[in-house]
Design a protein around this motif. Sequence first.
Motif, PDB file in Angstrom:
ATOM      1  N   GLY A 254       2.932  69.382  37.534  1.00  0.00           N
ATOM      2  CA  GLY A 254       1.928  68.358  37.775  1.00  0.00           C
ATOM      3  C   GLY A 254       1.349  67.771  36.507  1.00  0.00           C
ATOM      4  N   LYS A 255       1.673  68.374  35.364  1.00  0.00           N
ATOM      5  CA  LYS A 255       1.221  67.864  34.066  1.00  0.00           C
ATOM      6  C   LYS A 255       2.384  67.135  33.384  1.00  0.00           C
ATOM      7  CE  LYS A 255      -1.971  71.757  33.427  1.00  0.00           C
ATOM      8  NZ  LYS A 255      -2.350  72.894  32.551  1.00  0.00           N
ATOM      9  N   LEU A 256       2.065  66.279  32.453  1.00  0.00           N
ATOM     10  CA  LEU A 256       3.114  65.522  31.775  1.00  0.00           C
ATOM     11  C   LEU A 256       4.093  66.456  31.058  1.00  0.00           C
ATOM     12  CD1 LEU A 256       3.871  62.512  31.400  1.00  0.00           C
ATOM     13  CD2 LEU A 256       2.790  62.635  29.154  1.00  0.00           C
TER      14      LEU A 256
ATOM     15  N   SER B 211       8.919  54.910  32.679  1.00  0.00           N
ATOM     16  CA  SER B 211       8.663  56.344  32.623  1.00  0.00           C
ATOM     17  C   SER B 211       7.170  56.564  32.385  1.00  0.00           C
ATOM     18  CB  SER B 211       9.461  56.991  31.485  1.00  0.00           C
ATOM     19  OG  SER B 211       8.989  58.303  31.245  1.00  0.00           O
ATOM     20  N   SER B 212       6.603  57.521  33.088  1.00  0.00           N
ATOM     21  CA  SER B 212       5.170  57.804  32.924  1.00  0.00           C
ATOM     22  C   SER B 212       4.833  58.239  31.502  1.00  0.00           C
ATOM     23  CB  SER B 212       4.735  58.891  33.915  1.00  0.00           C
ATOM     24  OG  SER B 212       5.432  60.097  33.683  1.00  0.00           O
ATOM     25  N   HIS B 213       5.831  58.673  30.742  1.00  0.00           N
ATOM     26  CA  HIS B 213       5.596  59.074  29.348  1.00  0.00           C
ATOM     27  C   HIS B 213       5.125  57.886  28.503  1.00  0.00           C
ATOM     28  CE1 HIS B 213       7.400  63.181  29.614  1.00  0.00           C
ATOM     29  NE2 HIS B 213       7.904  62.627  30.708  1.00  0.00           N
ATOM     30  N   GLU B 214       5.431  56.670  28.967  1.00  0.00           N
ATOM     31  CA  GLU B 214       4.957  55.484  28.248  1.00  0.00           C
ATOM     32  C   GLU B 214       3.437  55.387  28.286  1.00  0.00           C
ATOM     33  OE1 GLU B 214       6.870  51.875  29.540  1.00  0.00           O
ATOM     34  OE2 GLU B 214       8.729  52.933  30.018  1.00  0.00           O
ATOM     35  N   PHE B 215       2.846  55.887  29.362  1.00  0.00           N
ATOM     36  CA  PHE B 215       1.390  55.802  29.523  1.00  0.00           C
ATOM     37  C   PHE B 215       0.674  57.071  29.075  1.00  0.00           C
ATOM     38  CE2 PHE B 215       2.870  53.197  33.351  1.00  0.00           C
ATOM     39  CZ  PHE B 215       2.896  52.017  32.622  1.00  0.00           C
ATOM     40  N   GLY B 216       1.432  58.180  28.965  1.00  0.00           N
ATOM     41  CA  GLY B 216       0.809  59.440  28.563  1.00  0.00           C
ATOM     42  C   GLY B 216       0.197  60.215  29.711  1.00  0.00           C
ATOM     43  N   TYR B 217       0.458  59.776  30.943  1.00  0.00           N
ATOM     44  CA  TYR B 217      -0.077  60.453  32.124  1.00  0.00           C
ATOM     45  C   TYR B 217       0.982  60.448  33.220  1.00  0.00           C
ATOM     46  CZ  TYR B 217      -4.499  59.532  29.757  1.00  0.00           C
ATOM     47  OH  TYR B 217      -5.509  59.464  28.828  1.00  0.00           O
ATOM     48  N   PRO B 218       1.116  61.554  33.966  1.00  0.00           N
ATOM     49  CA  PRO B 218       2.079  61.581  35.074  1.00  0.00           C
ATOM     50  C   PRO B 218       1.555  60.814  36.278  1.00  0.00           C
ATOM     51  CG  PRO B 218       0.851  63.629  35.052  1.00  0.00           C
ATOM     52  CD  PRO B 218       0.396  62.842  33.841  1.00  0.00           C
ATOM     53  N   LYS B 219       2.436  60.560  37.217  1.00  0.00           N
ATOM     54  CA  LYS B 219       2.058  59.797  38.413  1.00  0.00           C
ATOM     55  C   LYS B 219       1.011  60.515  39.264  1.00  0.00           C
ATOM     56  CE  LYS B 219       6.362  59.375  39.675  1.00  0.00           C
ATOM     57  NZ  LYS B 219       7.546  59.072  40.515  1.00  0.00           N
TER      58      LYS B 219
END
Length: 223
Positions: free
Chosen positions: A66-68, A144-152
């Motif tokens: 649940g974490k990045l 990819s959520s890694h672009e924002f630094g937070y998972p979905k």
Amino acid sequence: MSKGDSMLDWQQIDTVLLDMDGTLLDLHFDNHFWLEHVPVKYAEKHQLSIDEAKHHIYPKFEQMMGKLEWYCLDYWNQELDLNMVELKQEIKHLITLRPGADEFLRALHQSNKQVVLITNAHQDSLSLKLERVELAQYFDLLISSHEFGYPKEEQLFWQGLSERIAFDGGRTLFIDDSLPILRSAKEYGVKHLLAIKQPDSTKELRDTEEFEAVTNYHDLLPV
């Protein structure tokens, strides 16, 4: 664009957001990778039995879910002292589309909908899967959520997404195999939500709780 026998009213949808692993792709690859392949390689490297390796690394997995970091190959490279991309390459033959996904994607691509892939997968994992299965051609954008630094799972992902692309939550369809992620999307205001009944083809159908679910993408046609 008629509804036909589809379980969706496509006249009410302008944007389609699609997850990748367990949604478009069979989750068997990822489950086998994390639960079987990685422990075997960890055991070999550290001269442990496979059971000892699982006992050591499974709690690490559970702590990060649940974490990045859970989705970050760089994190696991360092944490387990293994080359995760190389290990994924070893079993890439297991990367396959779910039933009907290709036909569904082709129909979406020919529609007037905005179609965006949103995944928690690390960029290296995304690249490997795009090499194995031709997906990119069907999407207006791959995120990819890694672009924002937070998972979905987190609202900050959805805020970042809304700054990246224009979409009306009330006229957006989001399909994902993760119930916590679907709940996060619902909290943000995404109206049309579908889960996946059988993300991993080797496992039983599951209860998707409050969410309607897809078993085969043919159920969503025509779009």
